[in-house]
Scaffold this motif. Structure first.
Motif, short mmCIF file in Angstrom:
data_model
loop_
_atom_site.label_atom_id
_atom_site.label_comp_id
_atom_site.label_asym_id
_atom_site.label_seq_id
_atom_site.Cartn_x
_atom_site.Cartn_y
_atom_site.Cartn_z
N ARG A 68 0.84 -1.21 0.00
CA ARG A 68 0.00 0.00 0.00
C ARG A 68 0.87 1.26 0.00
NH1 ARG A 68 -1.09 3.46 3.58
NH2 ARG A 68 -0.35 2.23 5.33
N ILE A 69 1.92 1.27 0.81
CA ILE A 69 2.81 2.44 0.87
C ILE A 69 3.44 2.67 -0.51
CG2 ILE A 69 4.99 3.30 1.82
CD1 ILE A 69 4.23 1.80 4.45
N MET A 70 3.87 1.59 -1.16
CA MET A 70 4.50 1.74 -2.47
C MET A 70 3.50 2.25 -3.51
SD MET A 70 7.64 1.29 -2.13
CE MET A 70 8.17 1.27 -3.83
N ARG A 71 2.26 1.76 -3.44
CA ARG A 71 1.23 2.26 -4.36
C ARG A 71 1.01 3.75 -4.15
NH1 ARG A 71 -1.57 -2.47 -3.21
NH2 ARG A 71 -2.87 -1.42 -1.70
N GLU A 72 0.94 4.17 -2.90
CA GLU A 72 0.72 5.59 -2.60
C GLU A 72 1.89 6.43 -3.07
OE1 GLU A 72 -2.10 4.88 1.33
OE2 GLU A 72 -0.14 5.80 1.59
N ARG A 111 3.93 5.73 -5.57
CA ARG A 111 3.90 5.80 -7.04
C ARG A 111 2.85 6.79 -7.51
NH1 ARG A 111 5.17 0.20 -6.78
NH2 ARG A 111 2.99 -0.36 -6.70
N ARG A 112 1.70 6.77 -6.83
CA ARG A 112 0.61 7.68 -7.19
C ARG A 112 1.03 9.14 -6.96
NH1 ARG A 112 -3.77 5.72 -3.83
NH2 ARG A 112 -3.44 3.72 -4.77
N ALA A 113 1.78 9.36 -5.88
CA ALA A 113 2.18 10.73 -5.53
C ALA A 113 3.34 11.24 -6.40
CB ALA A 113 2.59 10.79 -4.07
N ALA A 114 4.05 10.30 -7.05
CA ALA A 114 5.25 10.70 -7.83
C ALA A 114 4.85 11.35 -9.15
CB ALA A 114 6.12 9.49 -8.10
#
Ligand code: SF4
Length: 83
Positions: free
Chosen positions: A74-78, A80-83
């Motif tokens: 979940r942290i990695m998805r967030e 990537r989304r924020a990048a």
């Protein structure tokens, strides 16, 4: 004495609350052992460093930095989304 082939722990690993713990606790499928690991993490002075290590190296299994596998995904998805 450690063999020259064994890498030295990084500085944060030397301060890990789990350095003398049974590594199996951090990779167990048993909920009570996972809770035991999470409690150690909660009091660990290098929790943030440990979590970043796990995220950078894509550690898929076990408890790192007070997180289980799903939480790290979940942290990695967030991120990537924020990048
Ligand atoms: S955060 Fe948890 S897994 Fe990471 S070094 Fe500390 S006790 Fe070990």
């Amino acid at each position: 004495m450690l063999s020259a082939a064994v890498p030295e722990p990084t500085s944060w690993q030397a301060d890990a609350a789990c350095r003398d713990a049974d590594a199996e606790t951090f990779f167990s499928l048993d909920e009570s052992r996972q809770q035991e690991a999470l409690e150690l993490c909660a009091a660990c002075p290098v929790r943030r460093e440990c979590l970043e290590h796990a995220l950078i190296h894509g550690e898929q299994y076990g408890i790192w930095g007070g997180t289980r596998e799903g939480e790290r995904r979940r942290i990695m998805r967030e991120r990537r989304r924020a990048a």
